[in-house]
Enzyme design. Structure first.
Site, PDB file in Angstrom:
ATOM      1  N   ARG A  49     -10.589 -14.840   6.406  1.00 17.31           N
ATOM      2  CA  ARG A  49     -10.076 -13.548   5.931  1.00 17.31           C
ATOM      3  C   ARG A  49     -11.078 -12.675   4.953  1.00 17.31           C
ATOM      4  O   ARG A  49     -10.975 -11.531   5.033  1.00 17.31           O
ATOM      5  CB  ARG A  49      -8.653 -13.748   5.285  1.00 17.31           C
ATOM      6  CG  ARG A  49      -8.127 -12.586   4.754  1.00 17.31           C
ATOM      7  CD  ARG A  49      -6.523 -12.690   4.273  1.00 17.31           C
ATOM      8  NE  ARG A  49      -6.011 -13.855   4.069  1.00 17.31           N
ATOM      9  CZ  ARG A  49      -6.019 -14.378   2.986  1.00 17.31           C
ATOM     10  NH1 ARG A  49      -6.680 -14.101   1.824  1.00 17.31           N
ATOM     11  NH2 ARG A  49      -5.415 -15.622   3.019  1.00 17.31           N
ATOM     12  N   ASP A 173     -13.161  11.066   4.124  1.00 15.69           N
ATOM     13  CA  ASP A 173     -12.932  10.469   5.467  1.00 15.69           C
ATOM     14  C   ASP A 173     -13.939  11.510   6.060  1.00 15.69           C
ATOM     15  O   ASP A 173     -13.754  12.594   6.657  1.00 15.69           O
ATOM     16  CB  ASP A 173     -11.437  11.015   5.538  1.00 15.69           C
ATOM     17  CG  ASP A 173     -11.006  10.281   6.891  1.00 15.69           C
ATOM     18  OD1 ASP A 173     -11.826  10.268   7.921  1.00 15.69           O
ATOM     19  OD2 ASP A 173      -9.782   9.921   7.196  1.00 15.69           O
TER      20      ASP A 173
HETATM   21  N1  PLP Z   1      -8.366   9.637   9.412  1.00 13.83           N
HETATM   22  C1  PLP Z   1      -8.321  10.319  10.138  1.00 13.83           C
HETATM   23  C2  PLP Z   1      -9.182  11.655   9.967  1.00 13.83           C
HETATM   24  C3  PLP Z   1      -7.502  10.377  11.554  1.00 13.83           C
HETATM   25  O1  PLP Z   1      -7.509  11.179  12.377  1.00 13.83           O
HETATM   26  C4  PLP Z   1      -6.892   9.067  11.462  1.00 13.83           C
HETATM   27  C5  PLP Z   1      -6.059   8.777  12.697  1.00 13.83           C
HETATM   28  O2  PLP Z   1      -5.953   9.707  13.606  1.00 13.83           O
HETATM   29  C6  PLP Z   1      -7.047   8.080  10.536  1.00 13.83           C
HETATM   30  C7  PLP Z   1      -7.693   8.386   9.274  1.00 13.83           C
HETATM   31  C8  PLP Z   1      -6.250   6.914  10.695  1.00 13.83           C
HETATM   32  O3  PLP Z   1      -6.946   6.071  11.354  1.00 13.83           O
HETATM   33  P1  PLP Z   1      -6.400   4.736  12.341  1.00 13.83           P
HETATM   34  O4  PLP Z   1      -5.438   5.506  13.266  1.00 13.83           O
HETATM   35  O5  PLP Z   1      -7.233   3.977  12.757  1.00 13.83           O
HETATM   36  O6  PLP Z   1      -5.474   4.129  11.203  1.00 13.83           O
END
Ligand code: PLP
Length: 384
Positions: A49, A173
């Site tokens: 882990r 992000d």
């Molecule tokens: N960030 C963005 C911009 C996303 O579009 C998404 C999912 O669509 C996520 C995060 C979350 O990712 P996951 O679906 O892999 O948990």
């Protein structure tokens, strides 16, 4: 090294002993240790882990692609974002872009808000609005750029300066752009996060998340959260994502070329009221896009003529190649209806404030023949 070289080689040395060129899937839960003399110390491999060689290879690779020093891989993009938010303690304040992925909004507003974190959801395309939301307790600023699905951009260097002044971490992000077109750590962000489920893996066969940082102390805090909560990426998924990354650069270039072409075509179409794509000169932040992104990618949102649910449904029903599905970033073209799918958990009045209307659809342009995609969209629009 260039990013294409890193994508193929970073973290992926041939296996000592026999030289296998591909990173093995280390399916193991633990490691045999040797009896330590003297005081007990840290052993590099204790339990899977905490550390796994296949996952470590991916983590090294992601860090290299994002110009960071350390990477961490998680069971999903949401698990990675959850770990980042857990850097905060009860009473801390987080500023989050108002138009983030619906799942991020849900995690923050319905889960972590119950546990004592305070959130302000702010239009991150307006640095002044973001600045005025800063409080003494602000510890984290979380943004997506471009946003999903409104394709608004956040000026990363400007927001990084605000975060620095506030003594807060900036997390970007980067799922929509991938490190091929945008490298937030180089623009001043502290953490970059991905849903590897999307372009990074690129083949719609794995759910995963990853983050990268450029600071060892911050990585140690994130590593502690990763092993404590345990939402790690499996060795098999780590292998799949590493395999997908080997073609990330060529895929992104092809996605980008097709994205530009289709965005221009949709923009001229009389059954389309508006196209949201940072590569179009009509995008209000096109100039900013050119300064912080080296490509515009394959994500396009557009408003079907009439801007209502029925028109959107008629269009979506008629499509034959573009698949109606949540998610994005795969080799196949995926199309979604944010108001009833990815953003259904955002209250209707908040959707209206964001301009996320019922006639809005979002397309993740895949790698099929462009003429086939254009023909499919044409016959869909003819049904509107
Ligand atoms: N960030 C963005 C911009 C996303 O579009 C998404 C999912 O669509 C996520 C995060 C979350 O990712 P996951 O679906 O892999 O948990």
């Amino acid at each position: 090294m260039g990013i294409a070289t890193d994508a193929i080689h970073a973290g992926c040395d041939p296996v000592p002993g026999h030289g296998a060129i591909m990173t093995p899937i280390h399916a193991t839960s633990t490691y045999v240790q040797t009896v330590q003399e003297g005081e007990p110390g840290e052993v590099p491999y204790d339990y899977a882990r905490t550390i796994n060689p296949t996952r470590s290879a991916l983590e090294t690779n992601i860090a290299a692609l994002e110009a960071g020093t350390h990477g961490r891989a998680f069971a999903s993009g949401m698990a990675a974002i959850d770990a980042i938010a857990r850097l905060c303690s009860a009473g801390d304040h987080v500023i989050c872009g108002a138009n983030v992925y619906g799942g991020t909004y849900r995690l923050f507003s319905q889960v972590l808000a119950r546990q004592g974190l305070e959130f302000s959801f702010v239009d991150s395309s307006d640095p002044e609005a973001l600045k005025s939301a800063v409080r003494d307790e602000t510890k984290l600023i979380h943004v997506e750029t471009p946003t999903n699905p409104m394709m608004q951009l956040t000026d990363i260097p400007a927001v990084a300066a605000i975060a620095k002044d506030a003594g807060a971490l900036l997390c970007v992000d980067n799922t929509f752009m991938s490190p091929v077109f945008q490298r937030p750590l180089e623009l001043g962000a502290d953490i970059v996060v991905h849903s590897t489920t999307k372009f990074i893996n690129g083949h719609s066969d794995s759910i995963g998340g990853a983050l990268a940082v450029k600071d060892a102390e911050l990585d140690a805090r994130l590593g502690f959260l990763q092993k404590s909560a345990g939402a790690i990426l499996s060795p098999f998924d780590s292998f799949l994502v590493l395999r997908g990354i080997k073609t990330l650069v060529v895929r992104m270039r092809a996605h980008d070329a097709a994205g530009r072409e289709l965005a221009g075509w949709l923009n001229e179409h009389d059954k389309v009221d508006a196209v949201l794509y940072p590569g179009l000169p009509s995008h209000p932040q096109h100039e900013l896009a050119k300064t912080q992104m080296s490509g515009f990618g394959a994500m396009i949102s557009f408003v079907i003529q009439g801007d209502d649910l029925q028109a959107a449904r008629r269009f979506l029903k008629a499509l034959k190649i573009c698949a109606l599905a949540e998610s994005l970033g795969g080799v196949e073209t995926l199309i979604s209806h944010p108001a009833t799918m990815t953003h259904a958990s955002v209250p209707a009045e908040d959707r209206a404030k964001l301009g996320l209307s019922d006639g809005l659809v979002r397309i993740s342009v895949g790698l099929e023949d462009l003429e086939d995609l254009r023909d499919d969209l044409e016959q869909g629009l003819a049904a509107v």
